[in-house]
Design a protein around this motif. Structure first.
Motif, PDB file in Angstrom:
ATOM      1  N   PHE A  17     -12.061   6.560   0.569  1.00 39.54           N
ATOM      2  CA  PHE A  17     -12.700   5.318   0.979  1.00 39.54           C
ATOM      3  C   PHE A  17     -14.192   5.547   1.212  1.00 39.54           C
ATOM      4  N   ASP A  18     -15.002   4.764   0.540  1.00 37.66           N
ATOM      5  CA  ASP A  18     -16.449   4.780   0.710  1.00 37.66           C
ATOM      6  C   ASP A  18     -16.854   3.367   1.129  1.00 37.66           C
ATOM      7  N   PRO A  19     -17.307   3.177   2.376  1.00 40.67           N
ATOM      8  CA  PRO A  19     -17.632   1.827   2.854  1.00 40.67           C
ATOM      9  C   PRO A  19     -18.840   1.209   2.159  1.00 40.67           C
ATOM     10  N   ASP A  20     -19.548   2.000   1.365  1.00 37.33           N
ATOM     11  CA  ASP A  20     -20.702   1.467   0.649  1.00 37.33           C
ATOM     12  C   ASP A  20     -20.342   0.971  -0.755  1.00 37.33           C
ATOM     13  N   LEU A  21     -19.059   1.000  -1.094  1.00 37.44           N
ATOM     14  CA  LEU A  21     -18.597   0.475  -2.371  1.00 37.44           C
ATOM     15  C   LEU A  21     -17.959  -0.891  -2.169  1.00 37.44           C
ATOM     16  N   ARG A  22     -17.755  -1.587  -3.275  1.00 35.62           N
ATOM     17  CA  ARG A  22     -17.115  -2.899  -3.242  1.00 35.62           C
ATOM     18  C   ARG A  22     -15.605  -2.696  -3.361  1.00 35.62           C
ATOM     19  N   TRP A  23     -14.848  -3.280  -2.424  1.00 36.19           N
ATOM     20  CA  TRP A  23     -13.395  -3.154  -2.367  1.00 36.19           C
ATOM     21  C   TRP A  23     -12.751  -4.525  -2.482  1.00 36.19           C
ATOM     22  N   ARG A  24     -11.458  -4.526  -2.811  1.00 31.24           N
ATOM     23  CA  ARG A  24     -10.669  -5.755  -2.847  1.00 31.24           C
ATOM     24  C   ARG A  24      -9.220  -5.403  -2.570  1.00 31.24           C
ATOM     25  N   LEU A  25      -8.430  -6.417  -2.238  1.00 27.87           N
ATOM     26  CA  LEU A  25      -6.994  -6.213  -2.119  1.00 27.87           C
ATOM     27  C   LEU A  25      -6.417  -5.891  -3.496  1.00 27.87           C
ATOM     28  N   HIS A  26      -5.459  -5.001  -3.521  1.00 26.52           N
ATOM     29  CA  HIS A  26      -4.738  -4.722  -4.758  1.00 26.52           C
ATOM     30  C   HIS A  26      -4.063  -6.018  -5.194  1.00 26.52           C
ATOM     31  N   HIS A  27      -3.984  -6.259  -6.497  1.00 28.21           N
ATOM     32  CA  HIS A  27      -3.415  -7.522  -6.981  1.00 28.21           C
ATOM     33  C   HIS A  27      -1.933  -7.681  -6.644  1.00 28.21           C
ATOM     34  N   GLN A  28      -1.257  -6.605  -6.259  1.00 30.19           N
ATOM     35  CA  GLN A  28       0.157  -6.696  -5.894  1.00 30.19           C
ATOM     36  C   GLN A  28       0.373  -6.795  -4.384  1.00 30.19           C
ATOM     37  N   HIS A  88     -12.338   2.710   9.583  1.00 32.72           N
ATOM     38  CA  HIS A  88     -11.188   3.621   9.573  1.00 32.72           C
ATOM     39  C   HIS A  88      -9.937   2.887   9.071  1.00 32.72           C
ATOM     40  N   ALA A  89      -9.705   1.678   9.596  1.00 31.28           N
ATOM     41  CA  ALA A  89      -8.542   0.895   9.169  1.00 31.28           C
ATOM     42  C   ALA A  89      -8.614   0.588   7.677  1.00 31.28           C
ATOM     43  N   LEU A  90      -9.796   0.240   7.182  1.00 31.78           N
ATOM     44  CA  LEU A  90      -9.955  -0.015   5.753  1.00 31.78           C
ATOM     45  C   LEU A  90      -9.674   1.249   4.939  1.00 31.78           C
ATOM     46  N   GLY A  91     -10.093   2.397   5.459  1.00 31.19           N
ATOM     47  CA  GLY A  91      -9.813   3.660   4.789  1.00 31.19           C
ATOM     48  C   GLY A  91      -8.328   3.951   4.690  1.00 31.19           C
ATOM     49  N   VAL A  92      -7.600   3.656   5.749  1.00 30.15           N
ATOM     50  CA  VAL A  92      -6.145   3.838   5.729  1.00 30.15           C
ATOM     51  C   VAL A  92      -5.513   2.904   4.696  1.00 30.15           C
ATOM     52  N   LEU A  93      -6.004   1.672   4.640  1.00 28.72           N
ATOM     53  CA  LEU A  93      -5.483   0.728   3.646  1.00 28.72           C
ATOM     54  C   LEU A  93      -5.790   1.191   2.222  1.00 28.72           C
ATOM     55  N   ALA A  94      -6.949   1.787   2.014  1.00 22.78           N
ATOM     56  CA  ALA A  94      -7.296   2.315   0.690  1.00 22.78           C
ATOM     57  C   ALA A  94      -6.375   3.490   0.339  1.00 22.78           C
ATOM     58  N   GLN A  95      -6.113   4.369   1.288  1.00 24.83           N
ATOM     59  CA  GLN A  95      -5.233   5.510   1.037  1.00 24.83           C
ATOM     60  C   GLN A  95      -3.806   5.065   0.716  1.00 24.83           C
ATOM     61  N   SER A  96      -3.386   3.951   1.300  1.00 25.82           N
ATOM     62  CA  SER A  96      -2.034   3.457   1.043  1.00 25.82           C
ATOM     63  C   SER A  96      -1.979   2.490  -0.134  1.00 25.82           C
ATOM     64  N   GLN A  97      -3.077   2.388  -0.875  1.00 22.71           N
ATOM     65  CA  GLN A  97      -3.183   1.589  -2.089  1.00 22.71           C
ATOM     66  C   GLN A  97      -3.143   0.087  -1.850  1.00 22.71           C
ATOM     67  N   MET A  98      -3.344  -0.349  -0.607  1.00 21.78           N
ATOM     68  CA  MET A  98      -3.443  -1.782  -0.325  1.00 21.78           C
ATOM     69  C   MET A  98      -4.794  -2.310  -0.812  1.00 21.78           C
ATOM     70  N   LEU A  99      -5.819  -1.461  -0.722  1.00 20.36           N
ATOM     71  CA  LEU A  99      -7.160  -1.802  -1.195  1.00 20.36           C
ATOM     72  C   LEU A  99      -7.512  -0.922  -2.378  1.00 20.36           C
ATOM     73  N   VAL A 100      -8.255  -1.485  -3.308  1.00 17.65           N
ATOM     74  CA  VAL A 100      -8.745  -0.734  -4.457  1.00 17.65           C
ATOM     75  C   VAL A 100     -10.221  -1.036  -4.647  1.00 17.65           C
ATOM     76  N   ILE A 101     -10.914  -0.132  -5.305  1.00 14.57           N
ATOM     77  CA  ILE A 101     -12.318  -0.354  -5.617  1.00 14.57           C
ATOM     78  C   ILE A 101     -12.411  -1.482  -6.636  1.00 14.57           C
ATOM     79  N   LYS A 102     -13.310  -2.412  -6.382  1.00 11.85           N
ATOM     80  CA  LYS A 102     -13.495  -3.515  -7.322  1.00 11.85           C
ATOM     81  C   LYS A 102     -14.390  -3.041  -8.448  1.00 11.85           C
ATOM     82  N   GLU A 103     -13.872  -3.157  -9.645  1.00 10.98           N
ATOM     83  CA  GLU A 103     -14.641  -2.759 -10.823  1.00 10.98           C
ATOM     84  C   GLU A 103     -15.706  -3.799 -11.098  1.00 10.98           C
TER      85      GLU A 103
END
Length: 105
Positions: A17-28, A88-103
């Motif tokens: 998780f890098d808070p300086d990148l653009r993130w979004r919810l995984h489509h699933q 930190h919470a966003l990082g945990v969500l990224a690790q659990s694949q709830m969030l993904v980097i927005k291309e």
């Protein structure tokens, strides 16, 4: 302040998780509002996460509208000095694949 997120199963290691990148919810991932915050369910991994307050819910739901995670926090009224537990919470969500980097397109 107590944690903002509960993930019952150990999180899988994926993107850092890098808070300086653009993130979004995984489509699933589906978000179900609850009085305490929200439930997130990932239909692909079958993981369930609990967001424990409405502010983190607002941040998660608005990530796609901001250039980075820090900006999403600021837009939700969280100043930079108070962002650590939210990031930190966003990082945990990224690790659990709830969030993904927005291309970028």
């Amino acid at each position: 302040m107590r944690g903002l997120l509960t993930v019952p199963a150990p999180a899988a290691q994926t993107a850092v998780f890098d808070p300086d990148l653009r993130w979004r919810l995984h489509h699933q991932v589906a978000v179900r509002p609850e009085p305490f915050g929200a439930l997130l369910y990932h239909f692909g991994t079958r993981k369930l996460s609990f967001l424990k307050n409405r502010t983190i819910v607002e941040v998660v739901k608005s990530l796609d509208d901001h250039p980075d995670a820090r900006s999403a926090c600021r837009a939700a009224g969280i100043d930079d000095a108070q962002q650590a537990p939210y990031l930190h919470a966003l990082g945990v969500l990224a690790q659990s694949q709830m969030l993904v980097i927005k291309e970028t397109q």
